[in-house]
Design a protein around this motif. Sequence first.
Motif, PDB file in Angstrom:
ATOM      1  N   PRO A  79     -21.796   6.760   1.865  1.00  0.00           N
ATOM      2  CA  PRO A  79     -21.788   7.843   0.861  1.00  0.00           C
ATOM      3  C   PRO A  79     -20.699   8.844   1.192  1.00  0.00           C
ATOM      4  N   GLN A  80     -19.913   9.203   0.209  1.00  0.00           N
ATOM      5  CA  GLN A  80     -18.792  10.084   0.521  1.00  0.00           C
ATOM      6  C   GLN A  80     -18.198  10.652  -0.748  1.00  0.00           C
ATOM      7  N   ASN A  81     -17.106  11.329  -0.538  1.00  0.00           N
ATOM      8  CA  ASN A  81     -16.407  12.013  -1.607  1.00  0.00           C
ATOM      9  C   ASN A  81     -15.405  11.108  -2.308  1.00  0.00           C
ATOM     10  N   LEU A  82     -15.437   9.811  -2.020  1.00  0.00           N
ATOM     11  CA  LEU A  82     -14.423   8.897  -2.518  1.00  0.00           C
ATOM     12  C   LEU A  82     -15.033   7.859  -3.455  1.00  0.00           C
ATOM     13  N   GLN A  90       0.859  -1.172   0.000  1.00  0.00           N
ATOM     14  CA  GLN A  90       0.000   0.000   0.000  1.00  0.00           C
ATOM     15  C   GLN A  90       0.898   1.225   0.000  1.00  0.00           C
ATOM     16  N   TRP A  91       0.614   2.161  -0.882  1.00  0.00           N
ATOM     17  CA  TRP A  91       1.422   3.377  -0.934  1.00  0.00           C
ATOM     18  C   TRP A  91       0.617   4.557  -1.425  1.00  0.00           C
ATOM     19  N   PRO A  92       1.075   5.798  -1.096  1.00  0.00           N
ATOM     20  CA  PRO A  92       2.260   6.087  -0.293  1.00  0.00           C
ATOM     21  C   PRO A  92       1.993   5.908   1.205  1.00  0.00           C
ATOM     22  N   ALA A  93       3.009   6.008   2.024  1.00  0.00           N
ATOM     23  CA  ALA A  93       2.848   5.879   3.467  1.00  0.00           C
ATOM     24  C   ALA A  93       2.237   7.141   4.060  1.00  0.00           C
ATOM     25  N   THR A  94       2.635   8.270   3.569  1.00  0.00           N
ATOM     26  CA  THR A  94       2.071   9.545   4.022  1.00  0.00           C
ATOM     27  C   THR A  94       1.824  10.425   2.803  1.00  0.00           C
ATOM     28  N   LEU A  95       0.834  11.285   2.950  1.00  0.00           N
ATOM     29  CA  LEU A  95       0.463  12.149   1.833  1.00  0.00           C
ATOM     30  C   LEU A  95      -0.154  13.420   2.395  1.00  0.00           C
ATOM     31  N   VAL A  96       0.316  14.547   1.908  1.00  0.00           N
ATOM     32  CA  VAL A  96      -0.263  15.834   2.291  1.00  0.00           C
ATOM     33  C   VAL A  96      -0.790  16.478   1.012  1.00  0.00           C
ATOM     34  N   GLN A  97      -2.090  16.752   1.007  1.00  0.00           N
ATOM     35  CA  GLN A  97      -2.723  17.269  -0.198  1.00  0.00           C
ATOM     36  C   GLN A  97      -3.547  18.514   0.133  1.00  0.00           C
ATOM     37  N   PRO A  98      -3.607  19.479  -0.791  1.00  0.00           N
ATOM     38  CA  PRO A  98      -4.479  20.640  -0.550  1.00  0.00           C
ATOM     39  C   PRO A  98      -5.936  20.300  -0.821  1.00  0.00           C
ATOM     40  N   VAL A  99      -6.816  21.025  -0.164  1.00  0.00           N
ATOM     41  CA  VAL A  99      -8.251  20.876  -0.408  1.00  0.00           C
ATOM     42  C   VAL A  99      -8.536  21.100  -1.887  1.00  0.00           C
ATOM     43  N   GLY A 100      -9.379  20.246  -2.442  1.00  0.00           N
ATOM     44  CA  GLY A 100      -9.760  20.393  -3.844  1.00  0.00           C
ATOM     45  C   GLY A 100      -8.885  19.637  -4.817  1.00  0.00           C
ATOM     46  N   SER A 101      -7.787  19.065  -4.333  1.00  0.00           N
ATOM     47  CA  SER A 101      -6.898  18.320  -5.223  1.00  0.00           C
ATOM     48  C   SER A 101      -7.401  16.881  -5.361  1.00  0.00           C
ATOM     49  N   PRO A 102      -6.962  16.179  -6.407  1.00  0.00           N
ATOM     50  CA  PRO A 102      -7.378  14.786  -6.575  1.00  0.00           C
ATOM     51  C   PRO A 102      -6.553  13.849  -5.697  1.00  0.00           C
ATOM     52  N   LEU A 103      -7.056  12.616  -5.589  1.00  0.00           N
ATOM     53  CA  LEU A 103      -6.388  11.616  -4.753  1.00  0.00           C
ATOM     54  C   LEU A 103      -6.370  10.278  -5.471  1.00  0.00           C
ATOM     55  N   SER A 104      -5.271   9.570  -5.324  1.00  0.00           N
ATOM     56  CA  SER A 104      -5.209   8.194  -5.798  1.00  0.00           C
ATOM     57  C   SER A 104      -4.313   7.413  -4.865  1.00  0.00           C
ATOM     58  N   GLN A 143      -5.434  -5.519  -7.653  1.00  0.00           N
ATOM     59  CA  GLN A 143      -5.164  -4.094  -7.518  1.00  0.00           C
ATOM     60  C   GLN A 143      -6.431  -3.364  -7.133  1.00  0.00           C
ATOM     61  N   PHE A 144      -6.330  -2.549  -6.109  1.00  0.00           N
ATOM     62  CA  PHE A 144      -7.500  -1.826  -5.602  1.00  0.00           C
ATOM     63  C   PHE A 144      -7.074  -0.378  -5.421  1.00  0.00           C
ATOM     64  N   ILE A 145      -7.831   0.544  -6.014  1.00  0.00           N
ATOM     65  CA  ILE A 145      -7.450   1.949  -5.998  1.00  0.00           C
ATOM     66  C   ILE A 145      -8.548   2.773  -5.351  1.00  0.00           C
ATOM     67  N   LEU A 146      -8.155   3.658  -4.470  1.00  0.00           N
ATOM     68  CA  LEU A 146      -9.078   4.602  -3.825  1.00  0.00           C
ATOM     69  C   LEU A 146      -8.820   5.980  -4.408  1.00  0.00           C
ATOM     70  N   SER A 147      -9.879   6.621  -4.851  1.00  0.00           N
ATOM     71  CA  SER A 147      -9.721   7.902  -5.552  1.00  0.00           C
ATOM     72  C   SER A 147     -10.688   8.953  -5.052  1.00  0.00           C
ATOM     73  N   SER A 148     -10.306  10.183  -5.350  1.00  0.00           N
ATOM     74  CA  SER A 148     -11.212  11.307  -5.152  1.00  0.00           C
ATOM     75  C   SER A 148     -10.909  12.352  -6.218  1.00  0.00           C
ATOM     76  N   LYS A 149     -11.914  13.011  -6.718  1.00  0.00           N
ATOM     77  CA  LYS A 149     -11.684  14.064  -7.693  1.00  0.00           C
ATOM     78  C   LYS A 149     -11.318  15.375  -7.006  1.00  0.00           C
ATOM     79  N   LYS A 150     -11.929  15.609  -5.847  1.00  0.00           N
ATOM     80  CA  LYS A 150     -11.649  16.845  -5.097  1.00  0.00           C
ATOM     81  C   LYS A 150     -11.685  16.533  -3.608  1.00  0.00           C
TER      82      LYS A 150
END
Lengths: 114, 112
Positions: free
Chosen positions: A61-64, A6-20, A73-80
């Motif tokens: 229900p959520q933003n993910l 599972q990666w990354p181990a840590t992640l810092v993201q700004p509000v509104g950015s995407p996630l994978s 392979q399993f991917i968790l994502s968010s658009k914002k």
Amino acid sequence: SQTIHQWPATLVQPVGSPLSLECTVEGTSNPNLYWYRQAAGRGLQLLFYSIGIDQISSEVPQNLSASRPQDRQFILSSKKLLLSDSGFYLCAWSTTGIAKNIQYFGAGTRLSVL
Amino acid sequence: SQQGEEDPQALSIQEGENATMNCSYKTSINNLQWYRQNSGRGLVHLILIRSNEREKHSGRLRVTLDTSKKSSSLLITASRAADTASYFCATDGDGGSEKLVFGKGTKLTVNP
């Protein structure tokens, strides 16, 4: 032997950015796959689980969203991302056989949304 | 809905003492499991007890299950500083499901 990455181990993201976030399992075929979120000092909240490719169930229900492009392979994502998406995300797998209830976890991703 | 609820929420003991954690759940189950989580890490499966079992041992771990009371306990004997972690019970909720429902955990601190 089976392993889960599972990666990354840590992640810092700004509000509104995407996630994978990505999770892969080795050494087994057709595993059940899970994404959990754990708030600080709390139990695990099941977000998604999958019993096969293109078979994904959403628990809350959520933003993910989640996808399973390959068997292991399993991917968790968010658009914002939202501030409330911060937390510790855990991927897990289990077999589809007799011991199907036992889950094996990745090391987790600490996500901070700022 | 939350299935397992552990108590106490936190437990602090001295090395060599026994630690007992309890879990209560609400619906019928096929089995109940205990997991351990070191700080900032993933969970590790410790032991599974089936609904037709009353007690199970694994090394220094002893798990009991009382289905009439919908409760389980985890006993760690002769604790060590390395046992410091959070411990979670998990049930298969509606029975036979691929999903597990985890409690909020007991944070165990073993002081050397």
